[in-house]
Every structure is written in structure tokens, then in C-alpha cells.
Design an enzyme around this catalytic site. Structure first.
Site, PDB file in Angstrom:
ATOM      1  N   THR A 114      -2.480   7.748   2.206  1.00  0.00           N
ATOM      2  CA  THR A 114      -1.250   7.758   1.418  1.00  0.00           C
ATOM      3  C   THR A 114      -1.229   8.898   0.394  1.00  0.00           C
ATOM      4  O   THR A 114      -2.253   9.256  -0.179  1.00  0.00           O
ATOM      5  CB  THR A 114      -1.102   6.416   0.688  1.00  0.00           C
ATOM      6  OG1 THR A 114      -1.246   5.378   1.641  1.00  0.00           O
ATOM      7  CG2 THR A 114       0.237   6.298  -0.015  1.00  0.00           C
ATOM      8  N   GLY A 166       4.017  11.433  -2.281  1.00  0.00           N
ATOM      9  CA  GLY A 166       5.318  11.586  -1.630  1.00  0.00           C
ATOM     10  C   GLY A 166       5.356  11.047  -0.220  1.00  0.00           C
ATOM     11  O   GLY A 166       6.351  11.193   0.487  1.00  0.00           O
ATOM     12  N   SER A 189       5.003   5.025   3.388  1.00  0.00           N
ATOM     13  CA  SER A 189       5.377   4.525   4.712  1.00  0.00           C
ATOM     14  C   SER A 189       5.564   5.688   5.688  1.00  0.00           C
ATOM     15  O   SER A 189       5.244   5.593   6.862  1.00  0.00           O
ATOM     16  CB  SER A 189       6.684   3.734   4.614  1.00  0.00           C
ATOM     17  OG  SER A 189       6.534   2.687   3.685  1.00  0.00           O
ATOM     18  N   ARG A 216      -4.399  -3.679  23.894  1.00  0.00           N
ATOM     19  CA  ARG A 216      -3.687  -3.126  22.764  1.00  0.00           C
ATOM     20  C   ARG A 216      -3.101  -4.293  21.958  1.00  0.00           C
ATOM     21  O   ARG A 216      -2.582  -5.248  22.534  1.00  0.00           O
ATOM     22  CB  ARG A 216      -2.564  -2.230  23.287  1.00  0.00           C
ATOM     23  CG  ARG A 216      -2.053  -1.257  22.280  1.00  0.00           C
ATOM     24  CD  ARG A 216      -1.294  -0.131  22.970  1.00  0.00           C
ATOM     25  NE  ARG A 216      -0.444   0.482  21.980  1.00  0.00           N
ATOM     26  CZ  ARG A 216       0.848   0.213  21.823  1.00  0.00           C
ATOM     27  NH1 ARG A 216       1.454  -0.618  22.630  1.00  0.00           N
ATOM     28  NH2 ARG A 216       1.534   0.813  20.861  1.00  0.00           N
ATOM     29  N   GLY A 252       4.650 -25.125 -15.690  1.00  0.00           N
ATOM     30  CA  GLY A 252       4.342 -24.190 -16.771  1.00  0.00           C
ATOM     31  C   GLY A 252       2.887 -23.759 -16.761  1.00  0.00           C
ATOM     32  O   GLY A 252       2.571 -22.598 -17.063  1.00  0.00           O
ATOM     33  N   GLU A 255      -1.355  -1.074   3.744  1.00  0.00           N
ATOM     34  CA  GLU A 255      -1.590  -1.009   5.197  1.00  0.00           C
ATOM     35  C   GLU A 255      -0.313  -1.297   5.991  1.00  0.00           C
ATOM     36  O   GLU A 255      -0.332  -2.011   6.994  1.00  0.00           O
ATOM     37  CB  GLU A 255      -2.738  -1.927   5.614  1.00  0.00           C
ATOM     38  CG  GLU A 255      -4.065  -1.379   5.127  1.00  0.00           C
ATOM     39  CD  GLU A 255      -5.264  -2.054   5.755  1.00  0.00           C
ATOM     40  OE1 GLU A 255      -5.194  -2.388   6.948  1.00  0.00           O
ATOM     41  OE2 GLU A 255      -6.255  -2.242   5.053  1.00  0.00           O
ATOM     42  N   GLY A 256       0.782  -0.726   5.524  1.00  0.00           N
ATOM     43  CA  GLY A 256       2.077  -0.930   6.166  1.00  0.00           C
ATOM     44  C   GLY A 256       2.801  -2.083   5.509  1.00  0.00           C
ATOM     45  O   GLY A 256       2.348  -3.218   5.584  1.00  0.00           O
ATOM     46  N   THR A 257       3.929  -1.779   4.839  1.00  0.00           N
ATOM     47  CA  THR A 257       4.675  -2.824   4.131  1.00  0.00           C
ATOM     48  C   THR A 257       5.240  -3.832   5.150  1.00  0.00           C
ATOM     49  O   THR A 257       5.259  -3.566   6.357  1.00  0.00           O
ATOM     50  CB  THR A 257       5.863  -2.221   3.353  1.00  0.00           C
ATOM     51  OG1 THR A 257       6.773  -1.647   4.303  1.00  0.00           O
ATOM     52  CG2 THR A 257       5.407  -1.143   2.375  1.00  0.00           C
TER      53      THR A 257
HETATM   54  C1  LIG Z   1      -3.583  -1.428  -4.580  1.00  0.00           C
HETATM   55  C2  LIG Z   1      -3.289  -0.508  -3.462  1.00  0.00           C
HETATM   56  C3  LIG Z   1      -4.338  -0.053  -2.678  1.00  0.00           C
HETATM   57  C4  LIG Z   1      -4.090   0.855  -1.665  1.00  0.00           C
HETATM   58  N1  LIG Z   1      -5.163   1.364  -0.951  1.00  0.00           N
HETATM   59  C5  LIG Z   1      -4.933   2.399  -0.104  1.00  0.00           C
HETATM   60  C6  LIG Z   1      -6.038   3.105   0.498  1.00  0.00           C
HETATM   61  O1  LIG Z   1      -7.194   2.766   0.303  1.00  0.00           O
HETATM   62  N2  LIG Z   1      -5.766   4.168   1.294  1.00  0.00           N
HETATM   63  C7  LIG Z   1      -4.511   4.581   1.547  1.00  0.00           C
HETATM   64  O2  LIG Z   1      -4.344   5.553   2.260  1.00  0.00           O
HETATM   65  N3  LIG Z   1      -3.436   3.941   0.994  1.00  0.00           N
HETATM   66  C8  LIG Z   1      -3.624   2.870   0.173  1.00  0.00           C
HETATM   67  N4  LIG Z   1      -2.547   2.235  -0.406  1.00  0.00           N
HETATM   68  C9  LIG Z   1      -1.219   2.740  -0.153  1.00  0.00           C
HETATM   69  C10 LIG Z   1      -0.291   1.802   0.629  1.00  0.00           C
HETATM   70  O3  LIG Z   1      -0.686   1.741   1.972  1.00  0.00           O
HETATM   71  C11 LIG Z   1       1.135   2.267   0.416  1.00  0.00           C
HETATM   72  O4  LIG Z   1       1.479   1.928  -0.900  1.00  0.00           O
HETATM   73  C12 LIG Z   1       2.092   1.679   1.399  1.00  0.00           C
HETATM   74  O5  LIG Z   1       1.884   2.222   2.663  1.00  0.00           O
HETATM   75  C13 LIG Z   1       3.547   1.890   0.982  1.00  0.00           C
HETATM   76  O6  LIG Z   1       3.813   3.206   0.648  1.00  0.00           O
HETATM   77  P1  LIG Z   1       4.571   3.577  -0.723  1.00  0.00           P
HETATM   78  O7  LIG Z   1       3.863   2.872  -1.800  1.00  0.00           O
HETATM   79  O8  LIG Z   1       4.674   5.028  -0.814  1.00  0.00           O
HETATM   80  O9  LIG Z   1       5.981   2.923  -0.572  1.00  0.00           O
HETATM   81  P2  LIG Z   1       7.275   3.555   0.136  1.00  0.00           P
HETATM   82  O10 LIG Z   1       6.900   4.018   1.488  1.00  0.00           O
HETATM   83  O11 LIG Z   1       7.908   4.504  -0.771  1.00  0.00           O
HETATM   84  O12 LIG Z   1       8.173   2.276   0.300  1.00  0.00           O
HETATM   85  C14 LIG Z   1       9.030   1.784  -0.726  1.00  0.00           C
HETATM   86  C15 LIG Z   1       9.870   0.671  -0.127  1.00  0.00           C
HETATM   87  O13 LIG Z   1      10.691   1.180   0.900  1.00  0.00           O
HETATM   88  C16 LIG Z   1      10.482   0.489   2.091  1.00  0.00           C
HETATM   89  N5  LIG Z   1      10.624   1.412   3.196  1.00  0.00           N
HETATM   90  C17 LIG Z   1      10.045   2.624   3.355  1.00  0.00           C
HETATM   91  N6  LIG Z   1      10.413   3.167   4.519  1.00  0.00           N
HETATM   92  C18 LIG Z   1      11.244   2.297   5.121  1.00  0.00           C
HETATM   93  C19 LIG Z   1      11.968   2.289   6.342  1.00  0.00           C
HETATM   94  N7  LIG Z   1      11.884   3.306   7.225  1.00  0.00           N
HETATM   95  N8  LIG Z   1      12.719   1.217   6.634  1.00  0.00           N
HETATM   96  C20 LIG Z   1      12.774   0.180   5.771  1.00  0.00           C
HETATM   97  N9  LIG Z   1      12.132   0.124   4.613  1.00  0.00           N
HETATM   98  C21 LIG Z   1      11.375   1.177   4.282  1.00  0.00           C
HETATM   99  C22 LIG Z   1       9.096  -0.066   1.971  1.00  0.00           C
HETATM  100  O14 LIG Z   1       8.896  -1.176   2.814  1.00  0.00           O
HETATM  101  C23 LIG Z   1       9.053  -0.422   0.508  1.00  0.00           C
HETATM  102  O15 LIG Z   1       9.628  -1.667   0.334  1.00  0.00           O
HETATM  103  C24 LIG Z   1      -2.776   1.273  -1.400  1.00  0.00           C
HETATM  104  C25 LIG Z   1      -1.731   0.779  -2.167  1.00  0.00           C
HETATM  105  C26 LIG Z   1      -1.967  -0.092  -3.195  1.00  0.00           C
HETATM  106  C27 LIG Z   1      -0.815  -0.541  -4.019  1.00  0.00           C
END
Ligand SMILES: Cc1cc2nc3c(=O)[nH]c(=O)nc-3n(C[C@H](O)[C@H](O)[C@H](O)COP(=O)(O)OP(=O)(O)OC[C@H]3O[C@@H](n4cnc5c(N)ncnc54)[C@H](O)[C@@H]3O)c2cc1C
Lengths: 379, 268
Positions: free
Chosen positions: A125, A128, A131, A310, A339, A362-364
Site C-alpha cells: 500500500t 496514493g 485499493s 484456486r 453503558g 488486505e482488501g476492503t
Molecule cells: C492498521 C493497518 C495495517 C495495514 N497493514 C498493511 C501492510 O502490512 N501492508 C500493506 O501493504 N498494507 C497494509 N495496510 C493497508 C490496507 O491494505 C489498505 O488500507 C487497504 O487496502 C485500503 O486502502 P486505502 O486505505 O488506501 O483505502 P482506499 O482504497 O482509499 O479506500 C477508501 C474507501 O473507498 C472504497 N473503495 C476504493 N475503491 C473502490 C472501488 N473501486 N469500488 C468501491 N469502493 C471502493 C474502499 O472500500 C474504502 O471504503 C494496512 C492498513 C491498516 C489500516
């Protein structure tokens, strides 16, 4: 068809459960409140073999079946999801090497983890590019036998303590996912700066930092696979790790349900335990059914991998269903506590904060739905 | 001098499960119960492993019961590091004399230097087997083995055995827990020791340990093959729950509370 866990996996479950109950649980509130890194506990978990579960036997690892890993993940998250995230971070970071490296590279980058306590970070990640993985801007420019890396990675679990980083970067950002490759960075080379530990809502025991790369030199020999193969490697890694994060949800939700049941039986209102009110009973009944459904769905996603199939679709079902389930179950547990549930003196609000992260990393949950829809609608 | 140590691993109800007496009052409801190794036996295995880590040798673990006890023999016993297991396959009633007789026969064949058993099992709390066994073999016995250092001490962290082998290898020094204090004794080998809770903090079965345990030797014998008659001398006549606690009461004010604490509870 058989739903019974094999005896050896039950023994592993018992061992992980005992560790979670006796070592992780008693310290969970402390590390949550202080947001400190429980390095000693993580070291103990590594020594017991509760980390680095994926490493191949040929390179000194335990090479546990995916089903066994999933079973262990539930117990670890039941103990403390923050600690569990930091423990499983090693597997996440080492998986691209397991899946894509040459035998020589595996000996070099995996074996040390079987010999002594080491931490690794998975660096995908960026500020910028969350996802939208293919939107990454961390670049690698080839200079002779080296790549020169520039850019920034965000939300990197264990980044402050890692002995090795698995970095995804691009040789040409205009080529999107076709430009991505994977490099292994050993130690702290010149030009790599670790940012400050994030002050997070939940899973506060896990360490999370930004990493900045300024002309960091990485040997070409540390490239896993070829240039342009990084995106597929990252996706294959997530297919393997999704069952584990899904199981984290199950562990968190089970903890919430157990607390809710105990509390509901003991809390009296209107002259009787609140467990006698149907509204409370129904929340608990839903938790129990949803937990079981999540567990079985996730077992299936792990079993598919063990069977050599897969699992992209089913593991996305599992992660989506289980993460959303844990959010609901923990929110309801707070509701049952009333409470008291809202107070940090009681254990359930932590579970609610911890569960939220599983819907994000790991993918929202939205991205899981995208993956599911893409799989179903393709062709 | 390498030591051969025999330890026991009884399968007992997990203290975390809710134990209910059956309606007939003859035993407990086994359905839905979880089982684990008797925690005192786990301490015995730990001590044996520390002793053999220091002096070399072998740890043999024994359990008596139906095929389900193999589960506890494999993990945690073999998974913690015991070298091999003996399973006395016996289904049906048994009492402490029968159990001790099986162990006696096994000891006569295996000729261990030391047997370490739990001081009791947490299910029926009989606490007899260790003493019966020492008596039957004519060996010295060191019951309630404990140690001077606390479980938080450096000695414990270094995993040093608390039972100390003498320089000539002919005896062991054991610190025993007695009412309100500790007593140190020296017992000639062969000996039987039974464990207290404060003897050590047992290790966890590691994941590689659990994998390895699958292939460690496990020998099956029966009371008949050992020449032991398991007909019990003791039968359980009746089991009851402890009397239910009475509901609490509310007192009007602090003086009333003080009065009750002083005169009824005699707490102050
Ligand atoms: C505590 C923590 C630990 C982490 N550890 C790691 C790590 O070890 N290594 C690593 O690489 N990453 C790590 N991550 C990153 C994590 O995988 C990302 O935060 C996550 O993939 C989401 O990316 P973003 O935060 O940029 O959100 P964004 O991608 O900006 O998403 C914001 C919102 O928009 C939604 N959204 C985005 N695109 C779409 C779409 N096409 N359609 C519909 N909805 C969409 C998302 O679901 C979300 O609700 C970590 C994050 C946290 C918070």
C-alpha cells in the site's frame, strides 16, 4: 464430506488456544492502551511455531496445511487481534517468496526465519494507492546489478521492527499492473526511513508505520520473479492470506460472543438476568450462527488451497462475510453490555475497534465484493 | 549420568468445562465435556524434560484408559518432548490400586531411575497413586515436590530442574511443600516423586513438537498383558454438587455491616 478436524490440527488448535488464553489475553488490554509493540509475546509465538506457518519444509519451515493455519489464526485473534496481526504479518511478507522465489532465494530469504526470531513486512500500500494497487508510484530504476528505489509505502505492519521487507514497486508506472515487480530488502539499507508508529483506533498492539525510500539500492538478485510479475504475485499472496484474516474475524467475534453470554447471564434488570430477554437472546443467537457460518466458509477457502485449487472467489466470500459479521457481532456485544460496553474498563469495545480493521486491510469489504462480482461476471 | 524417567499423563475433564452430576448421582455427565491432561502430570513431564535436558536420558510417558487417552499422550506429552509413550488400553472401572499395579509392572520392565507423577489428578483428587507405586516397588518417595525459587525467578526462566541429581547420581534432592513451609529431603534412586503446582511452569507444546509427536513410538499394552487384575477395590457410591451458595443480603448501613462482619462472618 467430513467436517471433523484431523487430530493433529486439533492438537495445534489446543496449543494455540492455550497460548492465546494464558499469554496473549492477560496482556491484551495493556498493549492496546499503551499502543506498544509486544515483542516478547511475538517472540514466544514464533518460538512455538505459531508464526511463519507457511514456510516450506524443504527450507526448514513447518509447511502447515492452510486449514491448520486458519484454525490457529482464529485462536490468535481470540487472544488479541492486534498481536495476531503482527504475528501473521510475517506470513504475509514471506508468502510472495514462498510462491515466487527460486530455491536459492528461498534459502537466503526464508531459512533465517526458521532459525531465529525475525520479523518481516509486506509493503504494497502507498499513500496514493490503497485499493487501487496498480496505481502505485514507488519506482525502481535499474542501474547495473542494482535497482534504485524511490517512493513511499503506507500502513506497513511491523515496519519499525522488520528485519526484511517484501516490497512491491514499479519499473514503469504508466504500465499500471504490468509494470509491478517484487523485491526483497534485507535489513535497513541507506535511504530507507521509518516513519512514526500510527496512533490507531484498534489493533493498537500491532506496529504500523510509513516507509520512505530515497535512492535505496537493492541487488537485482533480490527480485522475486520477473519484472512485471509483481501484481500477480501480490494477488496470489492475498488469495493465500485471506483465509487467515477471515479467521481473525471469527476469533474476534467468538471472544465478543463469549463475553456477551457471560455478561447477559449475570446482569440483572427488571428483576431478572438480561439473558432472559428475547431481544438479547436473538443478538446472541445471530452471533453464534454467523460465527459458525464464517468459520465453515473460511475452512472451505483454506481447504481449496490444500486441495490445490484456486480459492479467489471463496476466500473473498469468506473475508467479506466474516469481516462484516465480526463488525456486527462486536457492535452487538457492546450493545448487550449497555453503558458498560462503552467503557474501556470492559473488554468488548476493544473488540469492536479491532474488528473494524478487518473490513479495511488486505482488501476492503467493498474490494472483496468487486473481486466476487468480477469472478462471477467474467467470460 | 543419563536418567531414565517415567511420567504419567492422565486424561481429565478440562476445568474450564461446566461439570454436572448425572441425574442418578453416580457420576458426571460426560457429554459435551472437554478433556485435557492432568495439570500436575504436565508439571511432571516438564520436570522430567528439564532433568534429561541437563543429564541426558529418556522420558517415557504412560497413560491408562480407552483409545481417547492417546490424544493426551501425543499432545501435549510427546509434543512437549517426551521420547516415547506407553498406552495401557483399559476400558471400564479402575481404582488407584489397579493403576499403581499397572505402573509397577511397567517400572519393573522399564527400570526407570525416577518416576514423576502428579500429586493428584484434578478430576477425582484421590492423590494415592504415587505413594502406592513407591510402596509396591519398595522405592523411596518424595511427595509434593516444589522448589524454593518462585515461578517468576531466574532459575525458573532458565528452565533448570528443581529436582537435583546428586554428583554420584545415586540420589535426588527434592524440596517438598509442607504446611506453611518447605522441607528439603534427599531420596535414594530409584525413587517416585509427585509434583506440586509450584514445581515449574510447563512449556507449551510447540507446533513442530506436535508434528513430530505423530511419529514418535507409542506402545500399546493391556492390564492383562501386564498381569494386572483391574477389579476395583473402591466403588463410587454417590456424587453430589457442593451446596448452592445462599443469596447475598443487603445491610442498612456501615455499622450494621461491621456488626455482621464481626459477629456473624467473624472476618474481623
Ligand atoms: C492498521 C493497518 C495495517 C495495514 N497493514 C498493511 C501492510 O502490512 N501492508 C500493506 O501493504 N498494507 C497494509 N495496510 C493497508 C490496507 O491494505 C489498505 O488500507 C487497504 O487496502 C485500503 O486502502 P486505502 O486505505 O488506501 O483505502 P482506499 O482504497 O482509499 O479506500 C477508501 C474507501 O473507498 C472504497 N473503495 C476504493 N475503491 C473502490 C472501488 N473501486 N469500488 C468501491 N469502493 C471502493 C474502499 O472500500 C474504502 O471504503 C494496512 C492498513 C491498516 C489500516
Amino acid at each position: 464430506m467430513n467436517f471433523a478436524l484431523p487430530d493433529d490440527i486439533k492438537a495445534l488448535q489446543e496449543s494455540a488456544r492455550k497460548f492465546a488464553r494464558e499469554v496473549m489475553r492477560p496482556k491484551a488490554a495493556h498493549y492496546d492502551e499503551k499502543s506498544e509493540f509486544p515483542k516478547d509475546i511475538i517472540r514466544q509465538a514464533a518460538e512455538l511455531g505459531l508464526m511463519n506457518m507457511t514456510l516450506p519444509a524443504a527450507h526448514g519451515g513447518n509447511e502447515l496445511p492452510h486449514l491448520a493455519q486458519a484454525v490457529i489464526a482464529e485462536e490468535l485473534a481470540w487472544g488479541c487481534a492486534g498481536m495476531a496481526t503482527s504475528m501473521i504479518a510475517n506470513d504475509l511478507a514471506l508468502l510472495p517468496i514462498v510462491l515466487g522465489a527460486t530455491a536459492e532465494q528461498k534459502d537466503k530469504f526464508l531459512k533465517p526465519f526458521t532459525e531465529s526470531f525475525k520479523l518481516a513486512s509486506f509493503c504494497l500500500t502507498e499513500p496514493g494507492a490503497g485499493s487501487d494497487v496498480a496505481g502505485m508510484r514507488t519506482t525502481a530504476r535499474r542501474e547495473g546489478d542494482f535497482y534504485v528505489v524511490n517512493g513511499q509505502k503506507q500502513w506497513i505492519t511491523n515496519g519499525e521492527y522488520a528485519d526484511q521487507y517484501t516490497l512491491f514497486c514499479t519499473t514503469d508506472s504508466t504500465r499500471k499492473h504490468k509494470g509491478i515487480m517484487c523485491l526483497v530488502i534485507e535489513g535497513r539499507p541507506k535511504g530507507l526511513t521509518v516513519g512514526k508508529h500510527e496512533n490507531k483506533m484498534g489493533q493498537r498492539a500491532s506496529n504500523t508505520v510509513t516507509l520512505t525510500f530515497e535512492d535505496v539500492k537493492v541487488p537485482v538478485a533480490n527480485r522475486i520473479g520477473n519484472e512485471g510479475e509483481g501484481f500477480l504475485l501480490a494477488m496470489a499472496t492475498l488469495d493465500n492470506s485471506r483465509p487467515l484474516t477471515a479467521m481473525f474475524s471469527v476469533g474476534i467475534a467468538r471472544a465478543a460472543m463469549e463475553h456477551a453470554i457471560d455478561y447477559a447471564k449475570q446482569r440483572q434488570q427488571f428483576g431478572k438476568p438480561i439473558a432472559e430477554f428475547q431481544a438479547i437472546q436473538f443478538m446472541i443467537a445471530d452471533m453464534a450462527a454467523d460465527i459458525e457460518a464464517s468459520r465453515l466458509l473460511t475452512y472451505k477457502s483454506a481447504w481449496l488451497l490444500d486441495d490445490g485449487q484456486r480459492n479467489t472467489l471463496v476466500s473473498s466470500y469468506a473475508k467479506r462475510f466474516a469481516a462484516d459479521m465480526a463488525m456486527k457481532a462486536t457492535t452487538d456485544a457492546v450493545q448487550i453490555y449497555g453503558g458498560y460496553g462503552y467503557s474501556r474498563e470492559y473488554p468488548v469495545e476493544k473488540l469492536m475497534r479491532d474488528a473494524k480493521l478487518i473490513q479495511i486491510y488486505e482488501g476492503t469489504s467493498q474490494v472483496q465484493r468487486l473481486v466476487i462480482a468480477r469472478e462471477l461476471l467474467k467470460g | 549420568m543419563p536418567l531414565k524417567i517415567l511420567v504419567t499423563a492422565k486424561r481429565v475433564e478440562d476445568s474450564e468445562s461446566k461439570i454436572k452430576v448425572n441425574p442418578a448421582g453416580t457420576g458426571i455427565v460426560l457429554e459435551g465435556l472437554k478433556f485435557k491432561i492432568n495439570p500436575f502430570d504436565e508439571i511432571a513431564i516438564e520436570e522430567a524434560l528439564r532433568l534429561t535436558a541437563k543429564h541426558g536420558g529418556e522420558v517415557v510417558v504412560v497413560s491408562i484408559g480407552g483409545k481417547e487417552v492417546v490424544e493426551q499422550l501425543r499432545s501435549p506429552a510427546l509434543a512437549m518432548g517426551a521420547n516415547r509413550a506407553i498406552w495401557v488400553n483399559h476400558v471400564g472401572p479402575m481404582d488407584q490400586l489397579g493403576i499403581a499395579a499397572c505402573l509397577q509392572k511397567i517400572c519393573e520392565k522399564e527400570k526407570p531411575d525416577l518416576c514423576i507423577l502428579g500429586k493428584q489428578a484434578i478430576d477425582d483428587d484421590q492423590g494415592q497413586v504415587g505413594s502406592y507405586l513407591a510402596e509396591a516397588l519398595g522405592w523411596s518417595q518424595a511427595t509434593f515436590a516444589s522448589k524454593e525459587e518462585s515461578l517468576e525467578s531466574e532459575a525458573e526462566k532458565s528452565k533448570a530442574p528443581a529436582i537435583k541429581l546428586s554428583a554420584d547420581g545415586k540420589s535426588v534432592t527434592v524440596v517438598r511443600e509442607v504446611d506453611g513451609g518447605l522441607q528439603t529431603i534427599e531420596a535414594t534412586l530409584p525413587a517416585v516423586a509427585t509434583t506440586e503446582l509450584r514445581l515449574n511452569q510447563p512449556r507449551y507444546a510447540s507446533l513442530p513438537g506436535i508434528m513430530k509427536a505423530k511419529t514418535k513410538p507409542l506402545e500399546e499394552v493391556t492390564p492383562a498383558s501386564l498381569g494386572v487384575d483391574m477389579t476395583p477395590h473402591i466403588t463410587v457410591v454417590k456424587m453430589t454438587h457442593p451446596p448452592a451458595r445462599k443469596a447475598g443480603i443487603k445491610v442498612a448501613d456501615v455499622p450494621a455491616l461491621m456488626d455482621k462482619l464481626k459477629n456473624e462472618a467473624r472476618a474481623i
